[in-house]
Each structure stands twice: as C-alpha cells, then as structure tokens.
Design a protein around this motif. Structure first.
Motif, PDB file in Angstrom:
ATOM      1  N   CYS A 189       2.507 -10.036  -2.938  1.00 28.59           N
ATOM      2  CA  CYS A 189       1.994  -8.885  -3.681  1.00 28.59           C
ATOM      3  C   CYS A 189       2.964  -8.567  -4.816  1.00 28.59           C
ATOM      4  CB  CYS A 189       1.837  -7.679  -2.758  1.00 28.59           C
ATOM      5  SG  CYS A 189       1.258  -6.177  -3.591  1.00 28.59           S
ATOM      6  N   VAL A 227       3.568  -5.698  -7.812  1.00 34.81           N
ATOM      7  CA  VAL A 227       3.185  -4.367  -8.266  1.00 34.81           C
ATOM      8  C   VAL A 227       3.807  -4.151  -9.646  1.00 34.81           C
ATOM      9  CG1 VAL A 227       3.001  -1.948  -7.628  1.00 34.81           C
ATOM     10  CG2 VAL A 227       3.359  -3.671  -5.848  1.00 34.81           C
ATOM     11  N   GLU A 277      -1.183   4.512  -3.064  1.00 26.45           N
ATOM     12  CA  GLU A 277      -0.408   3.308  -3.362  1.00 26.45           C
ATOM     13  C   GLU A 277       0.923   3.309  -2.606  1.00 26.45           C
ATOM     14  OE1 GLU A 277       0.860   0.618  -7.247  1.00 26.45           O
ATOM     15  OE2 GLU A 277       0.052   2.634  -7.544  1.00 26.45           O
ATOM     16  N   LEU A 310       2.078   0.453   0.141  1.00 25.65           N
ATOM     17  CA  LEU A 310       3.329  -0.296   0.074  1.00 25.65           C
ATOM     18  C   LEU A 310       4.225  -0.017   1.281  1.00 25.65           C
ATOM     19  CD1 LEU A 310       4.076  -0.096  -3.739  1.00 25.65           C
ATOM     20  CD2 LEU A 310       3.423  -2.113  -2.409  1.00 25.65           C
ATOM     21  N   ARG A 361       3.035  -2.441   3.872  1.00 27.72           N
ATOM     22  CA  ARG A 361       3.373  -3.821   3.550  1.00 27.72           C
ATOM     23  C   ARG A 361       4.872  -4.082   3.689  1.00 27.72           C
ATOM     24  NH1 ARG A 361       0.943  -8.199   1.463  1.00 27.72           N
ATOM     25  NH2 ARG A 361       2.425  -9.672   0.554  1.00 27.72           N
ATOM     26  N   THR A 403       6.890  -8.886  -1.287  1.00 28.45           N
ATOM     27  CA  THR A 403       6.427  -7.835  -2.196  1.00 28.45           C
ATOM     28  C   THR A 403       7.414  -7.712  -3.341  1.00 28.45           C
ATOM     29  OG1 THR A 403       5.485  -6.655  -0.292  1.00 28.45           O
ATOM     30  CG2 THR A 403       5.710  -5.422  -2.355  1.00 28.45           C
ATOM     31  N   GLY A 450       8.188  -5.637  -6.888  1.00 27.91           N
ATOM     32  CA  GLY A 450       7.871  -4.494  -7.729  1.00 27.91           C
ATOM     33  C   GLY A 450       8.569  -4.593  -9.072  1.00 27.91           C
ATOM     34  N   MET A 480       7.805   1.434  -4.972  1.00 38.22           N
ATOM     35  CA  MET A 480       8.411   0.830  -3.778  1.00 38.22           C
ATOM     36  C   MET A 480       9.567   1.688  -3.268  1.00 38.22           C
ATOM     37  SD  MET A 480       8.421  -3.296  -4.525  1.00 38.22           S
ATOM     38  CE  MET A 480       9.655  -3.576  -3.241  1.00 38.22           C
TER      39      MET A 480
END
Length: 234
Positions: free
Chosen positions: A50, A52, A71, A75, A78, A85, A87, A95
């Motif tokens: 992912c 972001v 959102e 996160l 996740r 992930t 960001g 995040m």
C-alpha cells in the motif's frame, strides 16, 4: 498475482517512478481517491503493498475533511498487521497519526531540492539510497510530525528533523517526495500555482532544478523501491 493499493488525495500527486516499477514487476494495481473512497468497502489487509500519497491539506483537519478519520483507522489496521505500507508527505503524516503521534504546522515550509542526511539506523535500510552523496531530494510540505512511539528515525534534512522513519518490519514513511519525476512535476507547478505565487517561487527556477536533480533521484528511487519490495517479500 501481487497486488498494490495506491491511495491518492489529489490527482497531480501520483506515485511517479514507483508506479512504473510496480507495472514492470507485474503488480495488479488499484488506485483510489481517499476523498471519495467508500472506506468500508476497502479491506486494509488485502493488498500486498500500500502506498499513501501526498496532498495539500493537514492530516489533522478532520472538521473540514472527515474522510481523514476513516483513512487513519484504515492505516491503523494495516500497520498493526505489519503489512508493507509506504507513506509519502501527507501519507507519512497520516501514518504518524495512525500510530499515535501528533501532526502540526512546521516552523517554516520546505519546498525545493535539498539533501537528506541518513541516521545510523537509516544507513542499514533501503533509505540509504537517498543519501546526499547520491542525490538531492524533493520537498514540498508545511507540516511536520512527532516520531511515533517505537519508530526509527532514518533520515533528516536541515529544515526538517523527521524526514523518514520506519515502523515495525514493513512500515516506512517519507516527509519528502522520493517518487517525483521531472515530467510529473509539471502538473505540480499548475496544481500549486497559488502557493508558488504566495511563496515567491519561480516556476522557471523549479523546472531548472528538476532538470538538474530529477534523473539522479529517479535512479536512486529505483534502487530504493526495488530493494524495499524485496525485503517486504512483495
């Protein structure tokens, strides 16, 4: 097939060179707009990777942009599942908030091409590919954040201490913009025209700086992203 979820906040801040690499590696790519996404329909644990992305709002502006709460929750799930992930800018700030840290206006904006300095911890991660010896980094932000509890600071710049951090095994965030390309930045100059005028920034000078630095950044971004995906097992 490997899957990648890319979360946008504004169209012109896209995944840049990272998107091209995902396509090269045959990822099935899903791109969503955070502002209009039906978050209940999006599984935070489904995608292998992912990303972001950034945007011009504050990660703390829930009153104006209620989707931010959804959102953040997405996160949180996740990150606590320790799934890969990444960001970037606003994404890094969201995040940080999802991990319990504060996000707030910085003392000054940081816009332009400036080097990163690795921490000792950063030198042992894929972030080392962005060390000042290899390239300058692109920056465009007015906010900053506290380092989340349990996170490792990986890189700083002269104007912003918390530039890159890692969390858990597979969480990584950049306050700066490792993904940008010279061609992609042309859309930024249009999308940020008002802010550029307000900050007395010259489009011509920004374009010249991109011509001088963007190819080196893109080369280092390829090294970084390829290694990060491998470490994440994606």
């Amino acid at each position: 097939m490997k899957t990648a979820l890319i979360i946008h906040h504004v169209a012109f801040e896209d995944a840049g060179s990272f998107l091209a690499l995902l396509k090269e590696q045959d990822f099935n790519i899903q791109e969503v707009n955070a502002c209009t996404q039906g978050w209940a329909a999006l599984d935070p644990l489904a995608a292998d990777v992912c990303i972001v992305l950034g945007g011009p709002i504050g990660a703390y502006e829930d009153d104006n942009y209620p989707f931010l709460l959804q959102e953040v929750y997405f996160l949180q799930q996740r990150l606590h599942a320790d799934l890969p992930t990444l960001g970037i800018c606003l994404g890094a700030q969201i995040m940080a908030r999802a991990l319990g840290a504060s996000v707030y206006p910085a003392a000054a904006k940081e816009i332009g091409w400036f080097p990163l300095k690795m921490t000792n911890e950063g030198k042992d991660t894929p972030v080392r590919h962005f060390d000042a010896r290899h390239c300058n980094m692109f920056h465009w932000h007015g906010d900053t954040f506290d380092l989340p509890q349990g996170a490792q600071l990986l890189a700083s710049s002269e104007a912003c201490h918390n530039q890159a951090y890692g969390w858990g095994k597979h969480g990584l965030a950049f306050q700066c913009h490792p993904e940008v390309t010279a061609a992609g930045l042309e859309a930024w100059y249009v999308g940020n025209a008002y802010e550029m005028a307000h900050e007395n920034l010259s489009v011509t000078q920004m374009r010249q700086q991109a011509a001088a630095h963007a190819l080196d950044l893109a080369h280092q971004a390829r090294l970084f992203f390829t290694e990060w995906l491998r470490i994440c097992g994606a």
